[in-house]
Each structure stands twice: as C-alpha cells, then as structure tokens.
Design an enzyme around this catalytic site. Structure first.
Site, PDB file in Angstrom:
ATOM      1  N   ARG A 226       0.860  -1.181   0.000  1.00  0.00           N
ATOM      2  CA  ARG A 226       0.000   0.000   0.000  1.00  0.00           C
ATOM      3  C   ARG A 226       0.898   1.234   0.000  1.00  0.00           C
ATOM      4  NH1 ARG A 226      -3.522  -2.750  -1.597  1.00  0.00           N
ATOM      5  NH2 ARG A 226      -5.590  -3.106  -0.695  1.00  0.00           N
ATOM      6  N   GLU A 255      -2.975   7.998  -4.316  1.00  0.00           N
ATOM      7  CA  GLU A 255      -3.265   7.079  -5.404  1.00  0.00           C
ATOM      8  C   GLU A 255      -4.671   7.369  -5.921  1.00  0.00           C
ATOM      9  OE1 GLU A 255      -3.799   2.395  -5.494  1.00  0.00           O
ATOM     10  OE2 GLU A 255      -1.794   2.975  -4.804  1.00  0.00           O
ATOM     11  N   HIS A 274      -1.160   0.297  -9.786  1.00  0.00           N
ATOM     12  CA  HIS A 274      -1.809  -0.684  -8.890  1.00  0.00           C
ATOM     13  C   HIS A 274      -2.375  -1.879  -9.683  1.00  0.00           C
ATOM     14  CE1 HIS A 274      -3.746  -0.979  -4.638  1.00  0.00           C
ATOM     15  NE2 HIS A 274      -3.520  -2.197  -5.135  1.00  0.00           N
TER      16      HIS A 274
HETATM   17  C1  DGY Z   1      -5.718  -6.026  -2.963  1.00  0.00           C
HETATM   18  O1  DGY Z   1      -6.490  -6.949  -3.244  1.00  0.00           O
HETATM   19  O2  DGY Z   1      -5.619  -5.593  -1.827  1.00  0.00           O
HETATM   20  C2  DGY Z   1      -4.877  -5.472  -4.054  1.00  0.00           C
HETATM   21  O3  DGY Z   1      -4.185  -4.345  -3.661  1.00  0.00           O
HETATM   22  C3  DGY Z   1      -5.691  -5.180  -5.285  1.00  0.00           C
HETATM   23  O4  DGY Z   1      -6.022  -6.350  -5.863  1.00  0.00           O
END
Ligand code: DGY
Length: 323
Positions: A226, A255, A274
């Site tokens: 993240r 983001e 992402h």
């Molecule tokens: C998640 O699932 O947390 C990813 O960051 C996106 O698929």
C-alpha cells in the site's frame, strides 16, 4: 430477496450467482468510484455491499446504512474499511485472500527485475532515438544472482516472492511483526527491499527518511503493498539525493498519482498503476470470493473469507531500532 450494491463491475460472471440466488443487484456503472455521498445514498437501501479498495467505508457510512448485513471487499487489503466500526455494529466483513498471491508476487518480481536492469530507461532511450552502437558500458544494470532480497512482511505474497527469488539464487531476509531479521538490519543488508505488510496505523510510513537512510546507496525499493507504507516525500528526496539506487512502485500515496506529482520527477523511478492482481483469472477469482462472502452474509452464515479480527493491530516491524 435482498438488495446488493456493487460499487464497480467485477471481472468475470460471479455477479450472476447473486441474481441466481434471487437477489437484486445494483451495479455502479462508471469506471470511477461513486462519490462519497452517492456511495452512502446507494448503500442506504442495501442489505449487502460489494466494494473495492477505493471506496472508503467508515463509521459515518455504516451509521447511515441500517440494513447492511455484510460488506465484501473486492480486495485482500482492508485498509479502506473501518473494521472496528463494522465489528461494533455486528456487520461481518469479507475479503479475497490467497487468489491474488501469485499474480502480486509475479508483479513484485517483475518490478524488481525492471528496476535492476533499467528496463524503463532503456526502452525510453530506444523510443527517443538514443540507441547508439553497442557500448561496453551502455545501460548497465544490477545483477540479481548472489544479492540479498529483504522481504518486509512475510505473509502469503512475501513467501511467494521468496520462492521466485530463490530461483535467481538470491539470499532472502525477512522481517515480520513476530520476528525474523530486525528491520534496520534487513534494510542495511539488502540489495532489494520489497514491502508486503498491510496498511495499519503501525505500518503507515514504516519506510520513512530514517528507514531509507539505512538502505545501501546501491539498493532498490519495491512496493506492491500500500502506498502510505512509504513516506512519499522522503522517498522523493532519497531518489533525488541518490541515497538509494531506485524504486519500483505498484502503489503510491496519493493514489492515483497525479501526473504533476513531485514523486514522478524523481530519477530511477518506475511506477505502475496498482496492477498487482490485474490478470483476468485473478480478478475473476477475487470476484468469486467476494460474491461467496456476500451470499454467506445474506444467509446469516459465517463468511468463507472473513476479515481478520480488527484490533489490537499487530506491532509493525521496527525501523527505528539500531541494527
Ligand atoms: C488487494 O487486493 O488488496 C490489491 O491491492 C488489489 O487487488
């Protein structure tokens, strides 16, 4: 019949299972998320919410949505949802663990390789007409074999990355909230540092100016976890100052990253939008799990893939202790 609000159409045909079970499905039609007020408005009459990581589900929304019996995140990460607030209101929350492990580990390793071998810079040089004759020292990158990969947070994805790296004869160090190599030591010893911790209050800015200063000037940072796990300003400064060799990011803070954001002006930086889980098979499998969570929640059954208990959050690996 229950009403399900779905904030983005998922990949695959999992939603058909909701209709087949007799539920009314309201799918937000736009590629952009519903604005916060619209999210509340559409969820207010819903019994179930199938949302994505860009929908903020907080106590105010939960209070405004009295019929909500289940929340299913179309993601494994849960930092967009106030889990404690949901638990207080007796609303089960589900997520999508396991099915995106390989796709995300693949992407982390792709970023690592791309940064090490300077793929973006080399490809750009070709497009810019800067491909001269072969030079003994042209577009030099970094070797992988025999180098050290530091994996911060050795859950499913971290372990899957370690499996890939072992095929490249890399030495692996890991740190978790429960042990392993202390983070300061891992940062100091690694040629590549890859982040795989969930975003919690404890891991926000885990990689700050002090942590970056511990890394080797030849080391690369990879983030597929993240964005806020890394202090963006500190990373921007470290890249400009050359105190680390480069960074490859699938996630950023903020983001999406606006095109004029200062981070994008930093050298030796690769950013992708992402895409860790972005394969059709993975995204369809995530949708299947999310729909399974909705169906179970509406039936009053335990969710097959429940969110971990919200509190207390585990301690983060400690970046401040001296090695
Ligand atoms: C998640 O699932 O947390 C990813 O960051 C996106 O698929």
């Amino acid at each position: 019949m229950a009403r399900v609000f779905v904030t983005r159409r998922p990949v695959g045909d999992a939603l058909a299972r909701l209709a087949a079970a007799g539920h009314e499905v309201d799918v937000w039609p736009d590629p952009e998320p519903p604005p916060p007020a619209t999210l509340i408005e559409r969820t207010q009459t819903a019994d179930a919410l199938l949302c994505t990581l860009s929908d903020r589900i907080d106590a105010a929304l939960l209070d405004a949505c009295p019929h909500l019996k289940v929340i299913a995140n179309y993601a494994v990460g849960l930092d967009n949802i106030d889990l404690a607030a949901a638990a207080e209101r007796g609303i089960p929350v589900g997520h999508t663990p396991g099915v995106l492990t390989d796709a995300t580990a693949d992407l982390a390793f792709a970023l690592l390789l791309a940064a090490a071998r300077r793929l973006p810079q080399s490809a750009q040089a070709v497009k810019d007409g800067r491909w001269g004759t072969w030079q003994p020292d042209g577009f030099m990158g970094a070797d992988l074999v025999g180098t050290t990969l530091g994996i911060v947070g050795a859950g499913r994805i971290g372990e899957a990355l370690a499996k890939r790296a072992s095929g490249f004869d890399m030495r692996i160090l890991t740190t978790t909230s429960r042990g392993g190599t202390p983070l300061p030591e891992l940062l100091a010893q690694s040629d590549f540092v890859s982040l795989h911790v969930p975003l919690t209050p404890q891991t926000r800015h885990l990689i700050d100016a002090r942590a970056l200063a511990r890394m080797k000037p030849t080391a690369f940072l990879v983030n597929t976890a993240r964005g806020p796990v890394v202090d963006t300003e500190a990373l921007t400064q470290a890249l400009h100052a050359g105190t680390i060799a480069g960074a490859a990011l699938d996630v950023t803070d903020p983001e999406p990253l606006p095109p004029d954001h200062p981070l994008l002006g930093a050298p030796n930086l690769l950013v992708v939008p992402h895409i860790g889980s972005a394969t059709p098979r993975t995204r369809a499998a995530m949708a299947d799990l999310a729909v399974g969570n909705v169906l179970a929640g509406l039936a009053g059954e335990p969710l097959p893939h429940p969110a971990p208990a919200p509190a207390p959050s585990p301690a983060a690996p400690d970046a401040s202790r001296a090695p």
